[in-house]
Write a protein that holds these residues in place. Structure first.
Motif, mmCIF file in Angstrom:
data_model
loop_
_atom_site.group_PDB
_atom_site.id
_atom_site.type_symbol
_atom_site.label_atom_id
_atom_site.label_comp_id
_atom_site.label_asym_id
_atom_site.label_seq_id
_atom_site.Cartn_x
_atom_site.Cartn_y
_atom_site.Cartn_z
ATOM 1 N N THR A 1 76.336 25.105 -52.062
ATOM 2 C CA THR A 1 76.894 24.713 -50.772
ATOM 3 C C THR A 1 78.405 24.642 -50.844
ATOM 4 O O THR A 1 78.965 24.239 -51.884
ATOM 5 N N PRO A 2 79.086 25.043 -49.762
ATOM 6 C CA PRO A 2 78.528 25.713 -48.588
ATOM 7 C C PRO A 2 78.276 27.185 -48.870
ATOM 8 O O PRO A 2 78.662 27.690 -49.911
ATOM 9 N N LYS A 3 77.652 27.883 -47.941
ATOM 10 C CA LYS A 3 77.442 29.326 -48.104
ATOM 11 C C LYS A 3 78.726 30.075 -47.795
ATOM 12 O O LYS A 3 79.028 31.107 -48.397
ATOM 13 N N PHE A 4 79.460 29.592 -46.830
ATOM 14 C CA PHE A 4 80.743 30.182 -46.453
ATOM 15 C C PHE A 4 81.791 29.080 -46.442
ATOM 16 O O PHE A 4 81.534 27.979 -45.959
ATOM 17 N N LEU A 5 82.966 29.394 -46.969
ATOM 18 C CA LEU A 5 84.040 28.416 -47.037
ATOM 19 C C LEU A 5 85.340 29.086 -46.640
ATOM 20 O O LEU A 5 85.745 30.092 -47.245
ATOM 21 N N GLY B 267 75.302 32.205 -53.874
ATOM 22 C CA GLY B 267 76.752 32.362 -53.789
ATOM 23 C C GLY B 267 77.413 31.611 -52.661
ATOM 24 O O GLY B 267 76.784 31.275 -51.651
ATOM 25 N N THR B 268 78.688 31.330 -52.867
ATOM 26 C CA THR B 268 79.565 30.791 -51.821
ATOM 27 C C THR B 268 80.672 31.815 -51.603
ATOM 28 O O THR B 268 81.361 32.207 -52.553
ATOM 29 N N ARG B 269 80.802 32.240 -50.345
ATOM 30 C CA ARG B 269 81.828 33.252 -50.032
ATOM 31 C C ARG B 269 83.080 32.529 -49.548
ATOM 32 O O ARG B 269 83.046 31.829 -48.536
ATOM 33 N N LEU B 270 84.154 32.712 -50.293
ATOM 34 C CA LEU B 270 85.418 32.042 -49.968
ATOM 35 C C LEU B 270 86.384 33.002 -49.305
ATOM 36 O O LEU B 270 86.581 34.120 -49.780
ATOM 37 N N THR B 271 86.970 32.524 -48.204
ATOM 38 C CA THR B 271 88.050 33.255 -47.545
ATOM 39 C C THR B 271 89.209 32.292 -47.352
ATOM 40 O O THR B 271 89.012 31.180 -46.839
ATOM 41 N N VAL B 272 90.392 32.727 -47.743
ATOM 42 C CA VAL B 272 91.584 31.889 -47.573
ATOM 43 C C VAL B 272 92.509 32.543 -46.554
ATOM 44 O O VAL B 272 92.862 33.721 -46.679
ATOM 45 N N VAL B 273 92.846 31.767 -45.535
ATOM 46 C CA VAL B 273 93.673 32.336 -44.456
ATOM 47 C C VAL B 273 95.121 31.810 -44.548
ATOM 48 O O VAL B 273 95.395 30.854 -45.252
#
Lengths: 111, 113
Positions: A7-11, A105-111
């Motif tokens: 957790t989470p699945k998307f971050l 998996g946790t998919r990380l995106t940094v903006v």
């Protein structure tokens, strides 16, 4: 059988932010792992732990912290998220390291 | 230091063809070798492993792998692929006196109809 829950699945995070990813396993495995998966670079080991409260650095530990306070859980902290960073973080566990079980998996995106 | 090399990033074959996915490793001591499969959008799943004994090991769904100490290799093979075998395949190595598991960069297998 067992399961590894991440957790989470998307971050989605912001540059410079401290972000924590969590992982739980009900296999009762001693060893747990965190890998980072980038396209074209395969899986790179960040941290692993062979028992509760143990931490071992992998090849990609710089910029990350980890915590293994219970046998069943292993958390990973991105200490300062890098802008435009995008990767999938995979948690895994193993009884004897000859067969490793992975979370989704946790998919990380940094903006 | 353990290293794992998968020389082919992509392999494309037709359904029914045979395929070999290559894996070479570098490590001086005693090791375990294994292969994993990752279908698109899913987690990695274990296929097979080798430690000692018969150098040819059988896995699920008709996959087998052959260990060669002289070549430092552990290539994965399948005699007749199906479209559902399209996935990314990872080779992994672990030394027997440690818990660190190192993976290769993966080979993306594309099976065409």
């Amino acid at each position: 059988g067992g399961i590894i829950t991440q957790t989470p699945k998307f971050l989605i995070g912001q540059e410079g932010q401290k972000l924590t990813l969590k992982c739980q396993q009900n296999f009762n495995h001693d060893t747990m792992y965190w890998y980072r998966q980038d396209s074209g670079k395969g899986l790179r080991l960040i941290y692993y732990s062979i028992t509760e409260n143990d931490l071992q650095k992998g090849d990609l530990s710089e910029g990350y912290d980890a915590s293994r306070e219970k046998k069943s859980s292993f958390s990973l902290t991105v200490t300062s998220a890098q802008k435009n960073e995008m990767a999938v973080f995979l948690c895994a566990s193993s009884r004897d390291s000859t067969e490793v079980f992975f979370g989704k998996g946790t998919r990380l995106t940094v903006v | 230091t353990q290293t794992v090399s998968q020389s082919d990033a992509h392999v494309t074959v037709f359904e029914g063809d045979s395929v070999e996915l290559r894996c070479n490793y570098s490590y001086g001591g005693s090791i375990y070798l294994s292969w994993y499969i990752q279908h698109h959008g899913r987690g990695l799943q274990f296929l097979l492993k080798y430690y000692s004994g018969n150098p040819v090991v059988q896995g699920v769904n008709g996959f087998e792998a052959e260990f060669s100490k002289s070549d430092s290799s552990f290539h994965l093979r399948k005699a007749s692929v199906h479209w559902s075998d399209s996935a990314v395949y990872f080779c992994a190595v672990m030394s027997t006196n440690a818990y660190k598991v190192i993976f290769g960069k993966g080979t993306h297998l594309h099976v065409l109809p």
